[in-house]
Design a protein around this motif. Structure first.
Motif, PDB file in Angstrom:
ATOM      1  N   HIS A   1       0.848  -1.152  -0.168  1.00  0.00           N
ATOM      2  CA  HIS A   1       0.080   0.132  -0.073  1.00  0.00           C
ATOM      3  C   HIS A   1       0.775   1.173   0.048  1.00  0.00           C
ATOM      4  CE1 HIS A   1      -3.344  -2.404   2.099  1.00  0.00           C
ATOM      5  NE2 HIS A   1      -3.533  -2.684   0.857  1.00  0.00           N
ATOM      6  N   GLY A   2       0.465   2.312  -0.852  1.00  0.00           N
ATOM      7  CA  GLY A   2       1.381   3.401  -0.897  1.00  0.00           C
ATOM      8  C   GLY A   2       0.710   4.663  -1.336  1.00  0.00           C
ATOM      9  N   ALA A   3       1.197   5.950  -1.524  1.00  0.00           N
ATOM     10  CA  ALA A   3       0.953   7.054  -1.675  1.00  0.00           C
ATOM     11  C   ALA A   3       2.070   7.812  -2.269  1.00  0.00           C
ATOM     12  CB  ALA A   3       0.135   7.615  -0.445  1.00  0.00           C
ATOM     13  N   ILE A   4       1.591   8.988  -2.827  1.00  0.00           N
ATOM     14  CA  ILE A   4       2.895   9.861  -3.559  1.00  0.00           C
ATOM     15  C   ILE A   4       2.519  11.198  -2.730  1.00  0.00           C
ATOM     16  CG2 ILE A   4       3.484  10.948  -5.275  1.00  0.00           C
ATOM     17  CD1 ILE A   4       3.267   8.460  -6.881  1.00  0.00           C
ATOM     18  N   GLU A   5       3.477  11.853  -2.381  1.00  0.00           N
ATOM     19  CA  GLU A   5       3.421  13.354  -1.949  1.00  0.00           C
ATOM     20  C   GLU A   5       4.795  13.959  -2.914  1.00  0.00           C
ATOM     21  OE1 GLU A   5       1.566  15.439  -0.191  1.00  0.00           O
ATOM     22  OE2 GLU A   5       0.274  13.687   0.219  1.00  0.00           O
ATOM     23  N   GLU A   6       4.314  15.025  -3.349  1.00  0.00           N
ATOM     24  CA  GLU A   6       5.067  15.809  -4.533  1.00  0.00           C
ATOM     25  C   GLU A   6       5.782  17.388  -3.885  1.00  0.00           C
ATOM     26  OE1 GLU A   6       4.443  15.577  -8.747  1.00  0.00           O
ATOM     27  OE2 GLU A   6       4.089  17.675  -8.715  1.00  0.00           O
ATOM     28  N   LEU A   7       6.908  17.504  -4.233  1.00  0.00           N
ATOM     29  CA  LEU A   7       7.475  18.706  -3.945  1.00  0.00           C
ATOM     30  C   LEU A   7       8.034  19.333  -5.148  1.00  0.00           C
ATOM     31  CD1 LEU A   7       8.783  20.760  -1.503  1.00  0.00           C
ATOM     32  CD2 LEU A   7      10.748  19.291  -1.265  1.00  0.00           C
ATOM     33  N   THR A   8       7.881  20.618  -5.229  1.00  0.00           N
ATOM     34  CA  THR A   8       8.377  21.480  -6.417  1.00  0.00           C
ATOM     35  C   THR A   8       9.165  22.412  -5.808  1.00  0.00           C
ATOM     36  OG1 THR A   8       6.511  20.849  -7.781  1.00  0.00           O
ATOM     37  CG2 THR A   8       7.963  22.499  -8.779  1.00  0.00           C
TER      38      THR A   8
ATOM     39  N   LEU B   1       3.500   2.290   6.901  1.00  0.00           N
ATOM     40  CA  LEU B   1       4.572   2.768   7.804  1.00  0.00           C
ATOM     41  C   LEU B   1       4.399   4.259   8.348  1.00  0.00           C
ATOM     42  CD1 LEU B   1       7.899   1.205   6.269  1.00  0.00           C
ATOM     43  CD2 LEU B   1       6.536   0.251   8.224  1.00  0.00           C
ATOM     44  N   PHE B   2       4.033   5.093   7.415  1.00  0.00           N
ATOM     45  CA  PHE B   2       4.051   6.609   7.362  1.00  0.00           C
ATOM     46  C   PHE B   2       2.720   7.170   7.012  1.00  0.00           C
ATOM     47  CE2 PHE B   2       8.326   5.410   5.495  1.00  0.00           C
ATOM     48  CZ  PHE B   2       8.981   5.644   6.641  1.00  0.00           C
ATOM     49  N   ASP B   3       2.417   7.980   7.835  1.00  0.00           N
ATOM     50  CA  ASP B   3       1.056   8.813   7.615  1.00  0.00           C
ATOM     51  C   ASP B   3       1.546  10.070   6.616  1.00  0.00           C
ATOM     52  OD1 ASP B   3      -0.367   7.385   9.495  1.00  0.00           O
ATOM     53  OD2 ASP B   3       0.123   8.634  11.253  1.00  0.00           O
ATOM     54  N   GLN B   4       0.489  10.451   6.005  1.00  0.00           N
ATOM     55  CA  GLN B   4       0.477  11.316   5.016  1.00  0.00           C
ATOM     56  C   GLN B   4       1.161  12.669   5.711  1.00  0.00           C
ATOM     57  OE1 GLN B   4      -3.160  12.791   3.320  1.00  0.00           O
ATOM     58  NE2 GLN B   4      -2.188  13.897   1.554  1.00  0.00           N
ATOM     59  N   LEU B   5       0.695  13.067   6.801  1.00  0.00           N
ATOM     60  CA  LEU B   5       1.171  14.243   7.593  1.00  0.00           C
ATOM     61  C   LEU B   5       2.541  14.089   7.973  1.00  0.00           C
ATOM     62  CD1 LEU B   5      -1.771  15.237  10.192  1.00  0.00           C
ATOM     63  CD2 LEU B   5      -0.967  16.727   8.351  1.00  0.00           C
ATOM     64  N   THR B   6       3.031  13.104   8.286  1.00  0.00           N
ATOM     65  CA  THR B   6       4.428  12.682   8.418  1.00  0.00           C
ATOM     66  C   THR B   6       5.247  13.030   7.230  1.00  0.00           C
ATOM     67  OG1 THR B   6       3.919  10.928   9.997  1.00  0.00           O
ATOM     68  CG2 THR B   6       6.118  11.042   9.233  1.00  0.00           C
ATOM     69  N   MET B   7       4.860  12.336   6.182  1.00  0.00           N
ATOM     70  CA  MET B   7       5.402  12.650   4.853  1.00  0.00           C
ATOM     71  C   MET B   7       5.538  14.233   4.182  1.00  0.00           C
ATOM     72  SD  MET B   7       7.390  10.659   2.958  1.00  0.00           S
ATOM     73  CE  MET B   7       7.136   9.238   4.168  1.00  0.00           C
ATOM     74  N   GLN B   8       4.455  14.941   4.689  1.00  0.00           N
ATOM     75  CA  GLN B   8       4.294  16.264   4.174  1.00  0.00           C
ATOM     76  C   GLN B   8       5.261  17.113   5.139  1.00  0.00           C
ATOM     77  OE1 GLN B   8      -0.090  16.810   4.825  1.00  0.00           O
ATOM     78  NE2 GLN B   8      -0.638  16.672   2.763  1.00  0.00           N
ATOM     79  N   ARG B   9       5.469  16.559   6.440  1.00  0.00           N
ATOM     80  CA  ARG B   9       6.420  17.379   7.332  1.00  0.00           C
ATOM     81  C   ARG B   9       8.030  17.089   6.791  1.00  0.00           C
ATOM     82  NH1 ARG B   9       4.366  15.585  11.981  1.00  0.00           N
ATOM     83  NH2 ARG B   9       5.819  14.085  12.362  1.00  0.00           N
ATOM     84  N   MET B  10       7.927  15.800   6.300  1.00  0.00           N
ATOM     85  CA  MET B  10       9.302  15.273   5.571  1.00  0.00           C
ATOM     86  C   MET B  10       9.690  16.210   4.436  1.00  0.00           C
ATOM     87  SD  MET B  10      10.905  12.001   4.360  1.00  0.00           S
ATOM     88  CE  MET B  10      11.250  11.039   5.732  1.00  0.00           C
TER      89      MET B  10
END
Length: 399
Positions: A186-193, A367-376
């Motif tokens: 199970h996965g998701a994607i967060e993007e940074l530009t 393993l990771f929550d969306q908020l954790t990834m956004q903070r990273m």
């Protein structure tokens, strides 16, 4: 869109490239590749033209995601599936799913280039004129096996054993939940530009150090992982196209290899020091890029853990293949990006350069929550802004 012509175009490419007609079976307990003489290509059509227009694309992308999650049977061909979704009389979505054992990112560009040429020729009632292939994938595999043996194999294994000696093979990233005992993918994607000015600063730093944007980008990412884990050595996997011979440039198949990049840290290491370290490691690694990753794993990790990928759990992919635009007279085509909902590793970062610098973080949602990834990603933005202002500070002092 002519479904008959599209099917014939696919059939031609499958017939042309043996890898697309290859299946894998167990013979006396060993995996064997079997090239089928013929594989019938069928492209089912799913018609969504009757549902309300605002819902069509959403439903089509949901179908694409489902199609991508269906397993392949390696003993039954073909190891690619195509589905055509009809959104209206003049609008279709082509979903193509390919097993990685027969393809890689480079191959997909080859496939679409040939597909457009076949479609164009057949729709005009002409035969297609594609240049003959100098060799097929199985011949390449045989040549690679003959080359990567004996003394050559021994030297490559010794080199990588020396390079990775003493490094921690588990990256201790803080997670929101304990690692489950099995993979759910199970996965998701967060993007940074990053905007063009940041991209220009990073390129300038690379140029000053006689390096590339890849080297500076990887150093920045490894600096982030260091701050999160405080490990003295960090291993990150990075794929390499591994197409060094002209004969295989236009071949569809799995050529990509994975290199393991190591970074070593001390309290006073500056970002510039880290870039220089990554550059030196990269230049040596490219000279020793022919050892298949699987061979390295066999040598270094004889006891595999079921729930953890060996040697590294984080992948860094720098996409530097030029984006190709494929055109067919009479058809307008565009590529549709979407989140597959799948993660193959704990964390996989894919980096693209346009007029901006785009980073996609694909993460394991077990393993990771969306908020954790956004903070990273916020932390990473801060770190990159700081290192381009002053690359000579020790890493622990960057915000």
């Amino acid at each position: 869109m002519d479904i008959g012509v599209l099917t014939r175009a696919f059939q031609t490419i499958v017939q042309r490239h043996e890898s697309l007609r290859t299946v894998f079976d167990s013979v006396d307990g060993e995996a064997r590749q079997i090239v089928l003489s013929d594989v019938e290509v069928q492209i089912p059509v799913v018609d969504l033209a009757d549902i309300p227009e605002p819902e069509r694309e959403k439903q089509a992308l949901r179908l694409a995601s489902e199609e991508g999650k269906k397993p392949f049977d390696l003993t039954q061909g073909p190891l690619l599936r195509a589905v055509l979704v009809r959104l209206g009389p003049k609008q279709h979505l082509l979903i193509l799913v390919m097993h990685h054992i027969v393809t890689d990112g480079w191959s997909i560009a080859v496939l679409f280039r040939e597909l457009t040429r076949c479609y164009e020729a057949f729709s005009r009632g002409e035969e297609v004129n594609l240049p003959p292939l100098p060799l097929q994938y199985a011949e390449y595999a045989q040549l690679q096996r003959e080359y990567m043996s004996g003394e050559v194999l021994g030297k490559q294994i010794d080199y990588w054993k020396g390079k990775l000696a003493g490094a921690q093979t588990i990256l201790d990233l803080p997670t929101d939940r304990p690692r489950p005992t099995g993979h759910s993918w199970h996965g998701a994607i967060e993007e940074l530009t990053f905007d063009g000015s940041v991209l220009a600063e990073l390129k300038a730093l690379a140029k000053n150090e006689g390096g590339t944007l890849f080297m500076v980008a990887l150093a920045a990412f490894q600096a982030l992982l260091r701050r999160y884990t405080m490990q003295e050595s960090i291993l990150v996997g990075t794929p390499i196209a591994a197409r060094n011979e002209l004969e295989i440039e236009n071949l569809i198949g799995l050529f990509v290899n994975t290199l393991v990049f190591r970074a070593d840290f001390s309290e006073d290491l500056s970002f510039r020091d880290l870039v220089r370290q990554v550059r030196a490691f990269a230049l040596e690694a490219y000279v020793h890029q022919d050892l298949p990753f699987e061979k390295l794993v066999e040598e270094l990790v004889p006891q595999r853990l079921v729930d953890t990928s060996p040697l590294f759990q984080v992948l860094f992919t720098f996409q530097n293949m030029p984006k190709q635009v494929f055109e067919i007279p009479g058809l307008a085509m565009e590529e549709l990006g979407f989140d597959t909902g799948i993660a193959k590793l704990d964390l996989a970062v894919e980096v693209f350069e346009t007029d901006k610098f785009i980073w996609q973080f694909e993460y394991n949602t077990d393993l990771f929550d969306q908020l954790t990834m956004q903070r990273m990603l916020d932390h990473f933005r801060n770190l990159v802004s700081a290192v381009i202002k002053n690359p000579d500070q020790p890493l622990p002092r960057y915000p």
